[in-house]
Structures are given as structure tokens and as C-alpha cells.
Design an enzyme around this catalytic site. Sequence first.
Site, PDB file in Angstrom:
ATOM      1  N   HIS A  57      18.703  30.252  10.234  1.00 39.65           N
ATOM      2  CA  HIS A  57      19.265  29.051   9.496  1.00 39.65           C
ATOM      3  C   HIS A  57      20.531  28.650   9.582  1.00 39.65           C
ATOM      4  CE1 HIS A  57      18.619  26.481   5.338  1.00 39.65           C
ATOM      5  NE2 HIS A  57      19.885  26.698   5.493  1.00 39.65           N
TER       6      HIS A  57
ATOM      7  N   CYS B 171      25.485  23.236   0.700  1.00 40.97           N
ATOM      8  CA  CYS B 171      25.029  23.505  -0.768  1.00 40.97           C
ATOM      9  C   CYS B 171      26.080  23.332  -1.404  1.00 40.97           C
ATOM     10  CB  CYS B 171      25.216  25.301  -0.280  1.00 40.97           C
ATOM     11  SG  CYS B 171      24.758  26.113  -1.923  1.00 40.97           S
TER      12      CYS B 171
ATOM     13  N   ARG C 260      14.916  19.417   1.149  1.00 45.72           N
ATOM     14  CA  ARG C 260      15.593  20.254   0.292  1.00 45.72           C
ATOM     15  C   ARG C 260      16.937  20.320   0.528  1.00 45.72           C
ATOM     16  NH1 ARG C 260      18.397  24.597   0.217  1.00 45.72           N
ATOM     17  NH2 ARG C 260      17.406  25.536   2.183  1.00 45.72           N
ATOM     18  N   ASP C 261      17.219  21.263   1.642  1.00 45.55           N
ATOM     19  CA  ASP C 261      18.563  21.525   1.812  1.00 45.55           C
ATOM     20  C   ASP C 261      19.480  20.212   2.101  1.00 45.55           C
ATOM     21  OD1 ASP C 261      21.107  22.848   2.428  1.00 45.55           O
ATOM     22  OD2 ASP C 261      20.186  24.338   3.968  1.00 45.55           O
TER      23      ASP C 261
HETATM   24  P1  HMG Z   1      20.926  30.848 -15.647  1.00 46.79           P
HETATM   25  O1  HMG Z   1      21.875  29.614 -16.162  1.00 46.79           O
HETATM   26  O2  HMG Z   1      21.501  32.108 -15.417  1.00 46.79           O
HETATM   27  O3  HMG Z   1      19.395  30.873 -16.172  1.00 46.79           O
HETATM   28  O4  HMG Z   1      20.789  30.348 -13.935  1.00 46.79           O
HETATM   29  P2  HMG Z   1      18.967  31.493 -17.182  1.00 46.79           P
HETATM   30  O5  HMG Z   1      17.890  32.517 -16.637  1.00 46.79           O
HETATM   31  O6  HMG Z   1      20.021  32.487 -17.996  1.00 46.79           O
HETATM   32  O7  HMG Z   1      18.267  30.341 -18.343  1.00 46.79           O
HETATM   33  C1  HMG Z   1      19.024  29.540 -18.806  1.00 46.79           C
HETATM   34  C2  HMG Z   1      18.159  28.454 -19.312  1.00 46.79           C
HETATM   35  O8  HMG Z   1      17.748  27.705 -18.173  1.00 46.79           O
HETATM   36  C3  HMG Z   1      16.844  28.724 -19.942  1.00 46.79           C
HETATM   37  O9  HMG Z   1      16.579  27.613 -20.725  1.00 46.79           O
HETATM   38  C4  HMG Z   1      15.918  28.799 -19.118  1.00 46.79           C
HETATM   39  O10 HMG Z   1      14.489  28.275 -19.319  1.00 46.79           O
HETATM   40  C5  HMG Z   1      16.391  27.735 -18.063  1.00 46.79           C
HETATM   41  P3  HMG Z   1      16.683  28.052 -22.456  1.00 46.79           P
HETATM   42  O11 HMG Z   1      15.668  29.032 -22.730  1.00 46.79           O
HETATM   43  O12 HMG Z   1      18.104  28.113 -22.700  1.00 46.79           O
HETATM   44  O13 HMG Z   1      16.272  26.494 -23.100  1.00 46.79           O
HETATM   45  N1  HMG Z   1      16.127  27.832 -16.604  1.00 46.79           N
HETATM   46  C6  HMG Z   1      15.297  26.901 -15.985  1.00 46.79           C
HETATM   47  N2  HMG Z   1      14.764  25.421 -16.208  1.00 46.79           N
HETATM   48  C7  HMG Z   1      14.171  24.906 -15.162  1.00 46.79           C
HETATM   49  N3  HMG Z   1      13.882  25.550 -13.846  1.00 46.79           N
HETATM   50  C8  HMG Z   1      14.347  26.798 -13.727  1.00 46.79           C
HETATM   51  C9  HMG Z   1      15.136  27.710 -14.494  1.00 46.79           C
HETATM   52  N4  HMG Z   1      15.688  28.668 -14.646  1.00 46.79           N
HETATM   53  C10 HMG Z   1      16.171  28.938 -15.818  1.00 46.79           C
HETATM   54  N5  HMG Z   1      13.997  27.432 -12.445  1.00 46.79           N
HETATM   55  C11 HMG Z   1      19.409  29.962 -12.025  1.00 46.79           C
HETATM   56  C12 HMG Z   1      20.080  30.946 -13.085  1.00 46.79           C
HETATM   57  C13 HMG Z   1      19.243  30.952 -10.621  1.00 46.79           C
HETATM   58  C14 HMG Z   1      18.470  29.339 -12.517  1.00 46.79           C
HETATM   59  C15 HMG Z   1      20.792  29.016 -11.562  1.00 46.79           C
HETATM   60  O14 HMG Z   1      21.769  29.566 -11.235  1.00 46.79           O
HETATM   61  C16 HMG Z   1      20.039  28.000 -10.550  1.00 46.79           C
HETATM   62  O15 HMG Z   1      19.243  26.903 -10.719  1.00 46.79           O
HETATM   63  N6  HMG Z   1      20.649  28.025  -9.357  1.00 46.79           N
HETATM   64  C17 HMG Z   1      20.121  27.557  -8.145  1.00 46.79           C
HETATM   65  C18 HMG Z   1      21.346  27.010  -7.222  1.00 46.79           C
HETATM   66  C19 HMG Z   1      20.847  26.122  -6.105  1.00 46.79           C
HETATM   67  O16 HMG Z   1      19.945  25.637  -6.035  1.00 46.79           O
HETATM   68  N7  HMG Z   1      21.882  26.165  -4.784  1.00 46.79           N
HETATM   69  C20 HMG Z   1      21.305  25.685  -3.672  1.00 46.79           C
HETATM   70  C21 HMG Z   1      20.150  26.340  -2.602  1.00 46.79           C
HETATM   71  S1  HMG Z   1      20.624  27.865  -2.265  1.00 46.79           S
HETATM   72  C22 HMG Z   1      21.125  27.253  -0.502  1.00 46.79           C
HETATM   73  O17 HMG Z   1      21.430  25.938  -0.423  1.00 46.79           O
HETATM   74  C23 HMG Z   1      21.384  28.177   0.591  1.00 46.79           C
HETATM   75  C24 HMG Z   1      20.053  28.005   1.676  1.00 46.79           C
HETATM   76  O18 HMG Z   1      19.969  26.700   2.251  1.00 46.79           O
HETATM   77  C25 HMG Z   1      20.321  29.209   2.942  1.00 46.79           C
HETATM   78  C26 HMG Z   1      21.696  29.004   3.484  1.00 46.79           C
HETATM   79  O19 HMG Z   1      22.085  27.864   3.675  1.00 46.79           O
HETATM   80  O20 HMG Z   1      22.306  30.223   3.659  1.00 46.79           O
HETATM   81  C27 HMG Z   1      18.649  28.596   0.868  1.00 46.79           C
HETATM   82 MG    MG Z   2      21.209  26.035   3.849  1.00 42.95          MG
END
Ligand code: HMG
Ligand code: MG
Length: 304
Positions: A211, A244, A22-23
Site C-alpha cells: 500500500h 491520511c 475510502r483512502d
Molecule cells: P476514542 O476516542 O479513543 O474512542 O477513538 P473510545 O473507544 O474512547 O470511544 C469514545 C466514544 O466514541 C464512545 O461514545 C464510543 O461509542 C464512540 P460515548 O460512549 O462516549 O458516547 N465511538 C464510535 N462511534 C462510532 N463509530 C466508532 C466509534 N468508536 C468509538 N467506530 C478510535 C478511538 C479508534 C475510534 C478513533 O481514534 C478513530 O476513529 N480513529 C480512526 C482514524 C482514521 O480513520 N484514520 C484514517 C484511516 S488509517 C489510514 O488511512 C492508513 C491506511 O490507509 C494505511 C496506510 O496508508 O498506511 C489504512
Molecule cells: Mg493509506
Amino acid sequence: MRVPYPMDGLPGRVTVYEVGPRDGLQNEAAVVPVEVKAEFIARLADAGHRVIEATSFVHPKWVPQLADAGELLSGLDRVEGVRYPVLVPNERGLDRALEHGVEEIAIFGSATETFARRNLNRTLDSQFDMFEPVVARALAHGLRVRAYVSMCFGDPWEGQTPIEQVVRVGRRLLDLGCYELSLGDTVGVGTPGHVEALIGAFGGPERLAVHFHDTYGQALANTMAALRAGVTVVDASTGGIGGCPYAESATGNLATEDLVWMLEGLGVQTGLDLDKLVSTSTWLAGRLGRPSPSRVVQALSPKE
Ligand code: HMG
Ligand code: MG
């Protein structure tokens, strides 16, 4: 050197929560074929991993590298006794995860305002409105829910994150009903003293995991500080891949091999086979077209 008993003040066993699929793969420039992802996960299970974060049900446009989450899970050869959690930010993500028989999810909050906006398109406060129904519904379905809190030590836009702010956000995430909170050093700026202070500010290690990203080369030292403070769950990524896409300065995670090498030298059990991990990373490096950043992988890989 492998030591048969844990050194003073350290736990006898550590659970390594593997985040490579994943990450690691969320941050690759190219989309990795789904068959390669499936083989990566199978090799990790064969190397002894019992918890492997497999993918994310985030918006496919936000992280195209993991847009094949459903396909990957449908074809996954699950090994008995191995948990395969996935990242889920919102209810749409939860619906998708449930369709694919997921039993464990992880939500991921931000300790800072800027990263909440950049990574989740939410404010620091409104992220909880998104997570709350996800956790409630997931628990009602009998799922286990983990929480991450990102940018626990510092944030590229806001500088050092105030410890009380991290504790406030982390407690709110735990209070939703999450079984564990993983303290994320997303951009790898933490140091051992800061780790000790943060765990102390939470009142001790209960329900905490760590993490670390290795941007400043502190991940192992930070892990040691966390172990000494009583933490027994450590996130790591085989081969040290990771980062990220919404925090450009983030580099790879603590490499699982670097962690296992150190823990074997401390007499702390992990149940992991270092040789199998190294050969997995060497194999994956061939698929990704670049060498593993892990020092242990580099040292133990066969030379041409
Ligand atoms: P948004 O644009 O605000 O979404 O994104 P929304 O709720 O306004 O929805 C807009 C449209 O997207 C809608 O479709 C939803 O159905 C669709 P429409 O009605 O317009 O046709 N939609 C989706 N479709 C599929 N799957 C979904 C989904 N959600 C909405 N899940 C959102 C908000 C949170 C979804 C977006 O910002 C996002 O996906 N962010 C994720 C970013 C990410 O993955 N970053 C990396 C992971 S975090 C990390 O790595 C840190 C970690 O490792 C810890 C560390 O290192 O500290 C964990
Ligand atoms: Mg991470």
C-alpha cells in the site's frame, strides 16, 4: 505497449485492491455527497474492479468525510462477484458494519508509537487490545478480515521505522486471524531497496500486500520491487487521490491508472479497463473541483 505475457520474474496476474472511495475520500477537505460516492463505486466496479474498499466505520468526529458510511452501504448497488470491504478500528465500528451487512473488514494497526496515539488514540501495545475482540467477533460472524500496518518505512515524528518493529507488529496482526497484511507506506518515504528488505524480513511475500502513497514519487518503483519479491496484491486509488488526515505529510495513493499502465507494459493482467478508469477519474475530478494528480490520467484525459 501492451505485452501479451508477463516479463521474467513477474506474476501473470495482480489483484488491485482499490482504496479510492475510502483512502481517497477520507482526505478530501469537503465532504463528498453520498450519491457521488455511490456513483464512484459503481463506476469502479464497471471498470473491472473486484475488490473496492468502500468506506470506514471509524469515529465520525475523527473522520467526518466518511460519517455517512451506513447510508452509503444501505444504498449501495452491489455487483455480484465484487467485494466491498470497509475499515473498522473497534467493536463499535464492527457493530455498525454488521448492521449494514458487511462481509469483509480491514483493521489498521500502526508500526510506530506516535502514529498509534495520533490515529487510534492508543499506544503501540494497547492497539492490540482494541483489535483482538474485533477480529475474533468478525471471524465468528464469518467475515474476512484484512489488516493494515501503517508507517512501515518511516514516520514523520520518529524517522525511519526499524524493520524488526514492523515485522513484530505485522505478525501480531496476522496472528489475530487476518487473511492478509497490507504494508502501508502512509507518508510515501519508502524506496525499492527498503521494500525488498522488508518483504525479506517477513520471510517472503506470503499473505502480504503493499500500500504505497506517492509523496516522494516512489510508488511505482516500490510496487515493482514488491512484484519482483513475489507480492501479487497491490493497493491503489483511482485518480491517485488519498492521504491520511492524521499524518499531514501523506499525499495521494499510488494511482490505479499509473499502476495499470505499467502492468500492461509488463504483460501482467489486472482485469481492469484503463479507459473506464481514466474517465471515472476525470468525472470525479469535476466533482472534487481539482485535477487528478495521476500522470496517466493527465496524459490520457481529453484536452479542452
Ligand atoms: P476514542 O476516542 O479513543 O474512542 O477513538 P473510545 O473507544 O474512547 O470511544 C469514545 C466514544 O466514541 C464512545 O461514545 C464510543 O461509542 C464512540 P460515548 O460512549 O462516549 O458516547 N465511538 C464510535 N462511534 C462510532 N463509530 C466508532 C466509534 N468508536 C468509538 N467506530 C478510535 C478511538 C479508534 C475510534 C478513533 O481514534 C478513530 O476513529 N480513529 C480512526 C482514524 C482514521 O480513520 N484514520 C484514517 C484511516 S488509517 C489510514 O488511512 C492508513 C491506511 O490507509 C494505511 C496506510 O496508508 O498506511 C489504512
Ligand atoms: Mg493509506
